[in-house]
Design a protein around this motif. Sequence first.
Motif, PDB file in Angstrom:
ATOM      1  N   VAL A  49      57.574  31.766  48.861  1.00 47.67           N
ATOM      2  CA  VAL A  49      57.884  33.170  49.155  1.00 47.67           C
ATOM      3  C   VAL A  49      56.783  33.728  50.041  1.00 47.67           C
ATOM      4  O   VAL A  49      55.618  33.820  49.635  1.00 47.67           O
ATOM      5  CB  VAL A  49      58.007  34.002  47.859  1.00 47.67           C
ATOM      6  N   ARG A  50      57.154  34.123  51.276  1.00 48.14           N
ATOM      7  CA  ARG A  50      56.176  34.611  52.248  1.00 48.14           C
ATOM      8  C   ARG A  50      56.643  35.928  52.850  1.00 48.14           C
ATOM      9  O   ARG A  50      57.838  36.226  52.882  1.00 48.14           O
ATOM     10  CB  ARG A  50      55.959  33.579  53.354  1.00 48.14           C
ATOM     11  N   GLN A  51      55.669  36.671  53.340  1.00 48.63           N
ATOM     12  CA  GLN A  51      55.980  37.980  53.917  1.00 48.63           C
ATOM     13  C   GLN A  51      54.961  38.292  55.002  1.00 48.63           C
ATOM     14  O   GLN A  51      53.767  38.040  54.835  1.00 48.63           O
ATOM     15  CB  GLN A  51      55.927  39.058  52.823  1.00 48.63           C
ATOM     16  N   GLU A  52      55.425  38.816  56.128  1.00 46.47           N
ATOM     17  CA  GLU A  52      54.513  39.287  57.178  1.00 46.47           C
ATOM     18  C   GLU A  52      54.157  40.735  56.868  1.00 46.47           C
ATOM     19  O   GLU A  52      55.032  41.581  56.735  1.00 46.47           O
ATOM     20  CB  GLU A  52      55.177  39.182  58.553  1.00 46.47           C
ATOM     21  N   SER A  53      52.874  40.997  56.733  1.00 43.65           N
ATOM     22  CA  SER A  53      52.454  42.330  56.316  1.00 43.65           C
ATOM     23  C   SER A  53      51.055  42.649  56.848  1.00 43.65           C
ATOM     24  O   SER A  53      50.299  41.753  57.229  1.00 43.65           O
ATOM     25  CB  SER A  53      52.451  42.413  54.782  1.00 43.65           C
ATOM     26  N   PHE A  54      50.738  43.944  56.881  1.00 45.20           N
ATOM     27  CA  PHE A  54      49.376  44.361  57.202  1.00 45.20           C
ATOM     28  C   PHE A  54      48.461  43.888  56.074  1.00 45.20           C
ATOM     29  O   PHE A  54      48.777  44.042  54.902  1.00 45.20           O
ATOM     30  CB  PHE A  54      49.312  45.881  57.333  1.00 45.20           C
ATOM     31  N   TRP A  55      47.327  43.316  56.466  1.00 49.38           N
ATOM     32  CA  TRP A  55      46.450  42.703  55.463  1.00 49.38           C
ATOM     33  C   TRP A  55      44.988  42.925  55.876  1.00 49.38           C
ATOM     34  O   TRP A  55      44.439  42.188  56.686  1.00 49.38           O
ATOM     35  CB  TRP A  55      46.759  41.212  55.352  1.00 49.38           C
ATOM     36  N   PRO A  56      44.332  43.949  55.342  1.00 50.32           N
ATOM     37  CA  PRO A  56      42.981  44.296  55.793  1.00 50.32           C
ATOM     38  C   PRO A  56      41.869  43.415  55.223  1.00 50.32           C
ATOM     39  O   PRO A  56      40.724  43.491  55.673  1.00 50.32           O
ATOM     40  CB  PRO A  56      42.811  45.734  55.287  1.00 50.32           C
ATOM     41  N   TYR A  57      42.195  42.556  54.253  1.00 47.28           N
ATOM     42  CA  TYR A  57      41.135  41.875  53.490  1.00 47.28           C
ATOM     43  C   TYR A  57      40.464  40.729  54.242  1.00 47.28           C
ATOM     44  O   TYR A  57      39.329  40.366  53.927  1.00 47.28           O
ATOM     45  CB  TYR A  57      41.692  41.386  52.152  1.00 47.28           C
ATOM     46  N   ASP A  58      41.138  40.182  55.262  1.00 50.90           N
ATOM     47  CA  ASP A  58      40.513  39.108  56.035  1.00 50.90           C
ATOM     48  C   ASP A  58      39.258  39.594  56.751  1.00 50.90           C
ATOM     49  O   ASP A  58      38.332  38.827  57.004  1.00 50.90           O
ATOM     50  CB  ASP A  58      41.496  38.534  57.052  1.00 50.90           C
ATOM     51  N   SER A  59      39.245  40.883  57.098  1.00 48.66           N
ATOM     52  CA  SER A  59      38.099  41.430  57.830  1.00 48.66           C
ATOM     53  C   SER A  59      36.806  41.369  57.011  1.00 48.66           C
ATOM     54  O   SER A  59      35.711  41.465  57.565  1.00 48.66           O
ATOM     55  CB  SER A  59      38.367  42.889  58.227  1.00 48.66           C
ATOM     56  N   LEU A  60      36.927  41.185  55.696  1.00 47.58           N
ATOM     57  CA  LEU A  60      35.739  41.110  54.846  1.00 47.58           C
ATOM     58  C   LEU A  60      35.002  39.786  55.014  1.00 47.58           C
ATOM     59  O   LEU A  60      33.809  39.691  54.694  1.00 47.58           O
ATOM     60  CB  LEU A  60      36.138  41.291  53.374  1.00 47.58           C
ATOM     61  N   SER A  61      35.690  38.768  55.520  1.00 44.06           N
ATOM     62  CA  SER A  61      35.048  37.455  55.663  1.00 44.06           C
ATOM     63  C   SER A  61      35.153  36.882  57.076  1.00 44.06           C
ATOM     64  O   SER A  61      34.571  35.838  57.353  1.00 44.06           O
ATOM     65  CB  SER A  61      35.656  36.459  54.667  1.00 44.06           C
ATOM     66  N   ASP A  62      35.889  37.551  57.995  1.00 43.88           N
ATOM     67  CA  ASP A  62      35.968  37.075  59.373  1.00 43.88           C
ATOM     68  C   ASP A  62      34.588  37.115  60.030  1.00 43.88           C
ATOM     69  O   ASP A  62      33.742  37.941  59.667  1.00 43.88           O
ATOM     70  CB  ASP A  62      36.934  37.952  60.189  1.00 43.88           C
ATOM     71  N   ASN A  63      34.375  36.234  61.004  1.00 42.68           N
ATOM     72  CA  ASN A  63      33.100  36.292  61.722  1.00 42.68           C
ATOM     73  C   ASN A  63      33.034  37.566  62.567  1.00 42.68           C
ATOM     74  O   ASN A  63      34.041  38.233  62.812  1.00 42.68           O
ATOM     75  CB  ASN A  63      32.890  35.032  62.578  1.00 42.68           C
ATOM     76  N   LYS A  64      31.840  37.900  63.014  1.00 38.54           N
ATOM     77  CA  LYS A  64      31.608  39.182  63.691  1.00 38.54           C
ATOM     78  C   LYS A  64      32.435  39.329  64.958  1.00 38.54           C
ATOM     79  O   LYS A  64      32.963  40.415  65.245  1.00 38.54           O
ATOM     80  CB  LYS A  64      30.120  39.336  64.020  1.00 38.54           C
ATOM     81  N   ALA A  65      32.559  38.240  65.734  1.00 45.33           N
ATOM     82  CA  ALA A  65      33.302  38.306  66.986  1.00 45.33           C
ATOM     83  C   ALA A  65      34.779  38.615  66.739  1.00 45.33           C
ATOM     84  O   ALA A  65      35.366  39.481  67.409  1.00 45.33           O
ATOM     85  CB  ALA A  65      33.170  36.985  67.742  1.00 45.33           C
ATOM     86  N   LYS A  66      35.372  37.943  65.754  1.00 45.23           N
ATOM     87  CA  LYS A  66      36.784  38.183  65.449  1.00 45.23           C
ATOM     88  C   LYS A  66      36.992  39.598  64.922  1.00 45.23           C
ATOM     89  O   LYS A  66      37.959  40.276  65.280  1.00 45.23           O
ATOM     90  CB  LYS A  66      37.292  37.164  64.426  1.00 45.23           C
ATOM     91  N   LEU A  67      36.095  40.044  64.076  1.00 48.11           N
ATOM     92  CA  LEU A  67      36.180  41.403  63.538  1.00 48.11           C
ATOM     93  C   LEU A  67      36.149  42.426  64.673  1.00 48.11           C
ATOM     94  O   LEU A  67      36.953  43.368  64.709  1.00 48.11           O
ATOM     95  CB  LEU A  67      35.022  41.641  62.566  1.00 48.11           C
ATOM     96  N   PHE A  68      35.247  42.230  65.633  1.00 45.31           N
ATOM     97  CA  PHE A  68      35.100  43.159  66.752  1.00 45.31           C
ATOM     98  C   PHE A  68      36.356  43.174  67.623  1.00 45.31           C
ATOM     99  O   PHE A  68      36.909  44.234  67.942  1.00 45.31           O
ATOM    100  CB  PHE A  68      33.873  42.755  67.580  1.00 45.31           C
TER     101      PHE A  68
END
Length: 345
Positions: free
Chosen positions: A118-137
């Motif tokens: 079961v999968r869903q495409e959705s807004f997901w803010p939690y990856d930004s807590l562990s993404d590297n700085k360049a991706k976050l920017f």
Amino acid sequence: MKKIVDVSGYGHSGKTAVSDFLKDYESVFSFPSYVEFELFRVQGGLLDLYLSIYFGWNLIRSRTRINEFKKLVLRIGTVQNKFKPSTLWNASGHGYNQFFNHKFISISEEFIEELSKVRQESFWPYDSLSDNKAKLFFDKIWSKLSGKLSLKTIYYTDRNHFTNLTSSYIHKLFSEVGDSNQTHVVLNNTFEPYNPSMSLEMVENSFSIVVDRDPRDIFSSLINAKDIFVPSFEKYKNAEELKKRMVGFDNIDQFIARFRILKDNIIEEQNNRVLRIRYEDFILNHEETVGQIKNHIGLTNLSKKGSKSFNIEDSKKNVGIWKQYKDLPEIIKIEKELAQYCYQQ
């Protein structure tokens, strides 16, 4: 369905002798001694999945752990090939695909698919807590300029199916190893000795054997290797230094503190699929302890292979080594501070 047997210990506690003894039987499959099947205990492995899906389900953590497991499968499964440069960048050196008929990655991907149907495409803010700085920017810039939400795939896992799916996955993997007449698979340090029940709960028809050893002998075995037996797979460059650093040999206080912490972190369980034995008993009370082991794992085919991995006379050299150094301050300190773990004959 093969019986999955893990033999684990606390570092130089004698588990190799037990593994070698078991691999001498025709009905037992075992990887080469240098191979440890680490899919359970490493970060992003099956135990992390267990904790975030089965033991304490949470949508944020379970999605993160599934993504980590996907990466782990590729990293640990890819076989290095100097003619394929990408494998040198991506492989950890474990190369599990070669041990499972080149199906480790594909079978693992099927398991991931079953876990996250079961999968869903959705807004997901939690990856930004562990993404590297360049991706976050750049994600922030893209969001501002496009005015669109960045959508991620969310996985909904069902804890009620987790253990069954995991068990089927492991047994499907191990159906690819050994011969059809081999009823047991013996692994080294896969479930670990601290709380093997968690791993056993994930795998039907699985068993744990935990090997303990006198800390005086663990310490003494690193003083002088001339009079002890060292397995051939441990005879490599820097092996002695590595072993000494692993057990804190250079600092007796560190050695004692490390040993005590390992013991304090054991979760005592009433689980009939866990057998805890002493290395000393395995050698000195061999027939009795072997009977316990065979009983525990249901080893009934007693035909031996032509070649022999275990030699009890070699292993006897590793029992009571400390007696040669009984007057050393370090041995006296171990006897005093770790008395409850010293072997009493």
